[in-house]
Design an enzyme around this catalytic site. Sequence first.
Site, PDB file in Angstrom:
ATOM      1  N   VAL A 155      61.402  57.919  44.826  1.00  0.00           N
ATOM      2  CA  VAL A 155      60.621  57.187  45.823  1.00  0.00           C
ATOM      3  C   VAL A 155      61.482  57.056  47.068  1.00  0.00           C
ATOM      4  O   VAL A 155      62.675  56.774  46.982  1.00  0.00           O
ATOM      5  CB  VAL A 155      60.221  55.783  45.312  1.00  0.00           C
ATOM      6  CG1 VAL A 155      59.408  55.046  46.368  1.00  0.00           C
ATOM      7  CG2 VAL A 155      59.449  55.877  44.001  1.00  0.00           C
ATOM      8  N   CYS A 156      60.873  57.291  48.225  1.00  0.00           N
ATOM      9  CA  CYS A 156      61.556  57.076  49.502  1.00  0.00           C
ATOM     10  C   CYS A 156      62.844  57.916  49.554  1.00  0.00           C
ATOM     11  O   CYS A 156      62.841  59.092  49.177  1.00  0.00           O
ATOM     12  CB  CYS A 156      61.818  55.584  49.670  1.00  0.00           C
ATOM     13  SG  CYS A 156      62.226  55.048  51.339  1.00  0.00           S
ATOM     14  N   THR A 157      63.950  57.319  49.968  1.00  0.00           N
ATOM     15  CA  THR A 157      65.193  58.070  50.111  1.00  0.00           C
ATOM     16  C   THR A 157      65.863  58.387  48.781  1.00  0.00           C
ATOM     17  O   THR A 157      66.916  59.033  48.770  1.00  0.00           O
ATOM     18  CB  THR A 157      66.193  57.308  51.002  1.00  0.00           C
ATOM     19  OG1 THR A 157      66.396  55.992  50.460  1.00  0.00           O
ATOM     20  CG2 THR A 157      65.672  57.202  52.430  1.00  0.00           C
TER      21      THR A 157
ATOM     22  N   THR B 208      60.286  62.262  51.628  1.00  0.00           N
ATOM     23  CA  THR B 208      61.105  61.052  51.606  1.00  0.00           C
ATOM     24  C   THR B 208      60.564  60.122  52.687  1.00  0.00           C
ATOM     25  O   THR B 208      59.481  60.362  53.242  1.00  0.00           O
ATOM     26  CB  THR B 208      62.590  61.396  51.839  1.00  0.00           C
ATOM     27  OG1 THR B 208      63.387  60.233  51.658  1.00  0.00           O
ATOM     28  CG2 THR B 208      62.839  61.969  53.229  1.00  0.00           C
TER      29      THR B 208
END
Length: 244
Positions: A99-101, A119
């Site tokens: 998830v995300c970075t 990302t």
Amino acid sequence: MQIAIVLYPGFTALDLIGPYEVLRALPDTEVRFVWHQTGPVAADSGVLVVGATHTFAETPAPDVVLVPGGFSTMEHGRDEELLAWIRAADRTSTWTTSVCTGSLLLGAAGVLDGLRATTHWACVPLLRAFGAVPVGDERIVHEGRVVTAAGVSAGLDMALWLAGEIGGEGRARAIQLSIEYDPQPPFDSGHLSKASAATKAAATALLARDMAATGQLTAPARLLWSRAVERARRGRRRPSSRSE
């Protein structure tokens, strides 16, 4: 089924908690929060604390790997023990997700080489440094058993998609209703394509403030420099010739 969620200092709370609330509702599921050692781990806010329940050594082969993002992602991208665990777990996992970075940690571990991935919008260009093909206009990107989600709230969408793949659409729909996930935001600026220039500037300033507050402003440069040096060293290596 064993789900291992990486819990590192500086994680973003929703990256982790959102998917956890979805995936824990799957049948016959054990969720582990894994880190170098068990015990409390603080989120990037410095206020919320979640407990790591198991170590990497205790969790060598989970069925699902989930790596959340956070302002300290770049710092942990040089943690060789963490990266080695991700690589090893990915070799036997059914699903490897982020998830995300968190996708930058997958990239640093070599999991995204040659794969499309996403990302947080502020970090999409960085994916290329890890051999991935950056995708900035998709909320969930799945390449076989590797699944990456865009920023923060996208983890809920990714987890519901994954719940459908694992437990079936009916189960995923029931989970969605049980947590009453029916987003109807009062504003429509949740993606770069929808946000005004002023909103983009304000969001960038907020992110920079949080990066500074957590001492992470130089971490991206350090990680990318390490990556560049590693590639240069690999490029200089030549097969040794043997004289008769």
